[in-house]
Design an enzyme around this catalytic site. Structure first.
Site, PDB file in Angstrom:
ATOM      1  N   GLY A  12      -1.457 -14.331   2.782  1.00 51.56           N
ATOM      2  CA  GLY A  12      -1.942 -14.020   1.440  1.00 51.56           C
ATOM      3  C   GLY A  12      -1.117 -14.693   0.367  1.00 51.56           C
ATOM      4  O   GLY A  12       0.097 -14.507   0.313  1.00 51.56           O
ATOM      5  N   GLY A  14      -1.539 -14.164  -2.908  1.00 54.97           N
ATOM      6  CA  GLY A  14      -1.702 -13.437  -4.159  1.00 54.97           C
ATOM      7  C   GLY A  14      -0.343 -13.222  -4.804  1.00 54.97           C
ATOM      8  O   GLY A  14       0.619 -13.936  -4.528  1.00 54.97           O
ATOM      9  N   GLU A 176     -13.084  -3.385 -19.359  1.00 56.36           N
ATOM     10  CA  GLU A 176     -12.934  -4.768 -19.828  1.00 56.36           C
ATOM     11  C   GLU A 176     -14.219  -5.560 -19.623  1.00 56.36           C
ATOM     12  O   GLU A 176     -14.639  -6.331 -20.510  1.00 56.36           O
ATOM     13  CB  GLU A 176     -11.768  -5.424 -19.092  1.00 56.36           C
ATOM     14  CG  GLU A 176     -10.409  -4.852 -19.517  1.00 56.36           C
ATOM     15  CD  GLU A 176      -9.266  -5.314 -18.637  1.00 56.36           C
ATOM     16  OE1 GLU A 176      -8.119  -5.348 -19.127  1.00 56.36           O
ATOM     17  OE2 GLU A 176      -9.505  -5.625 -17.448  1.00 56.36           O
ATOM     18  N   ASP A 315      -1.089  -4.538  -2.726  1.00 56.56           N
ATOM     19  CA  ASP A 315      -2.143  -3.524  -2.656  1.00 56.56           C
ATOM     20  C   ASP A 315      -2.299  -2.931  -1.268  1.00 56.56           C
ATOM     21  O   ASP A 315      -2.764  -1.799  -1.113  1.00 56.56           O
ATOM     22  CB  ASP A 315      -3.483  -4.144  -3.072  1.00 56.56           C
ATOM     23  CG  ASP A 315      -3.495  -4.579  -4.525  1.00 56.56           C
ATOM     24  OD1 ASP A 315      -2.535  -4.271  -5.237  1.00 56.56           O
ATOM     25  OD2 ASP A 315      -4.474  -5.231  -4.942  1.00 56.56           O
ATOM     26  N   ALA A 326      -0.802  -5.519 -10.353  1.00 54.93           N
ATOM     27  CA  ALA A 326      -0.130  -6.801 -10.147  1.00 54.93           C
ATOM     28  C   ALA A 326       1.385  -6.663 -10.100  1.00 54.93           C
ATOM     29  O   ALA A 326       2.054  -7.308  -9.282  1.00 54.93           O
ATOM     30  CB  ALA A 326      -0.543  -7.780 -11.252  1.00 54.93           C
TER      31      ALA A 326
END
Length: 439
Positions: A12, A14, A176, A315, A326
């Site tokens: 990953g 991320g 949002e 996560d 984040a």
């Protein structure tokens, strides 16, 4: 022969994976970074890509470019499919579905989460979530297609259904996204159509709780609600989405089970997340139980109980009730890299993870955002400015930061949104060569 240096495999790219790799940049290890995409994506701004404010390039950076100065790191494009704990190897699927194995001495898993439909997976066909660039492109296509379809339809009821957008979930992403759709309709598109008035677009925000942004302080939540009301977003609280189709969304009120059906051609899903399938594979291989969301429990050094060589970050980890945001991913990934680097350097004791809560923020509307960091609460214009600074600071790459600031500035000055390109038809059509469509 034994490998000369410890091999670290990171699954990953991320926030967790990238920050782990950065911490290991100068460590005496060889790192392999595996991801199913070629780019690291700044997920907090995906909704702006989906609504035409930012391009995909502004919120993503090629993984190979980000790690080009890491002399001890290799990047692999593929998807982790299985793990051989005894052999300490990760089985990786290539794009053509062939497989290969990557050996490890340390394994760091930060594969993230995916949209959760809570047993209603059939909804996914009609209500896309927003976790990847592909999701953002799908949502952008649905939004822009809705306006284009409404432009060519004469029947008022059908036209109204195309101009109705339902957003399921009143957390930061849902708020949002709903706000941005209204801003797109009332500012960027208001003078661009001949047969329809885009400002008539109806945006429904469907939420099961008694207030939007439930993770924020009540005063900030109330401020956000007022901004949404002023923008023209219709907030429906205390309901669950119990049905979604091509042209409708059904809600059921929690208090009395009353059902309501809204004609809507666009439904978007932001109500929750669950672990990616590899988390279950990893849990079975390691002999641990996942929590209700599929996350994997870890100890205070981010390693899996009974497997000190395997770390889970971001996560996917279940630790001390930390939220899937984040900042948690960044700090946990960095900590896993630190533990590995220290251990390779000869330090015997592993340092425990200490999370520093830097706060959360949500963009509501033009010149209005809410920011919460401990006792510091900001809303309105001050919150909006703080929100912008925070997001620019965490964007990867100077070019992305400069480009995003310029794009935001141009939108403020002109009201236009230039990043609205979509493909004709669906993704299957887009992959078909011109002249070969079935008619």
């Amino acid at each position: 022969m034994a490998h000369a240096r410890p091999r670290v495999v990171i699954i990953g790219a991320g926030f967790a994976g990238i920050h782990c790799a950065r911490r290991l940049k100068k460590a005496q290890v060889d790192v392999t970074l595996i991801d199913r995409s070629t780019s690291h994506v700044f997920q907090p701004l995906l909704y702006q890509c989906a609504t035409g404010l930012l391009s995909e390039g502004a919120i993503s950076s090629p993984i190979r470019h980000l790690t080009r100065r890491h002399r001890n790191l290799d990047v692999v494009l593929g998807e982790a499919a299985d793990i051989d704990v005894d052999a300490r190897e990760v089985v990786v699927d290539r794009l053509d579905l062939s497989t290969f194995r990557v050996p490890y001495d340390y394994l760091v898993v930060g594969a993230g989460m995916r949209t959760a439909y809570r047993g209603n997976d059939r909804f996914a066909r009609f209500a896309p979530g927003m976790k990847t660039l592909d999701d953002a492109h799908v949502i952008r296509r649905k939004i822009m297609t809705a306006f284009e379809m409404a432009e060519t339809i004469d029947d008022p009821e059908e036209q109204s259904a195309w101009l109705t957008f339902a957003v399921a979930g009143g957390g930061p992403t849902g708020v949002e996204l709903a706000g941005q759709i209204r801003e797109l309709a009332t500012r960027a598109l208001e003078r661009e159509y001949d047969s329809i008035d885009p400002s008539r677009a109806r945006v429904l925000l469907l939420h099961g709780g008694d207030r939007v942004l439930p993770s924020f302080d009540e005063h900030l939540s109330s401020s956000a609600q007022k901004a949404l009301d002023k923008l023209g977003v219709e907030t429906v609280l205390g309901v669950h989405v119990t049905g979604v189709g091509d042209d409708f969304v059904e809600t059921t009120r929690k208090s009395d089970k009353h059902k309501e059906i809204y004609p809507a051609r666009t439904t978007l899903w932001t109500t929750g997340v669950e672990a990616v399938p590899f988390a279950a594979t990893l849990a079975r291989a390691l002999g641990v139980e996942q929590d209700r969301s599929g996350r994997i429990p870890v100890t205070d050094d981010m390693s899996v109980p009974g497997h000190p060589e395997v770390f889970v970050c971001g996560d996917m980890m279940a630790y001390d009730n930390l939220p899937g945001v984040a900042e948690v991913a960044m700090q946990s990934g960095h900590h896993a890299g630190r533990v590995i680097a220290d251990e390779v350097a000869g330090k015997a004791n592993r340092a425990p993870f200490k999370y520093r809560d830097l706060g959360t923020a949500a963009y509501i509307a033009r010149r209005h955002a809410v920011v919460q960091s401990g006792r510091l609460h900001m809303r309105g214009l001050p919150g909006w400015l703080a929100w912008g600074v925070i997001h620019i600071a965490f964007l990867a790459g100077a070019r992305n930061r400069m480009g995003t600031v310029m794009n935001w500035s141009a939108t403020l000055l002109t009201g236009s949104r230039r990043e609205r390109a979509i493909i004709y038809g669906d993704t299957e059509t887009a992959r078909t060569p011109y002249g070969h469509w079935e008619r």
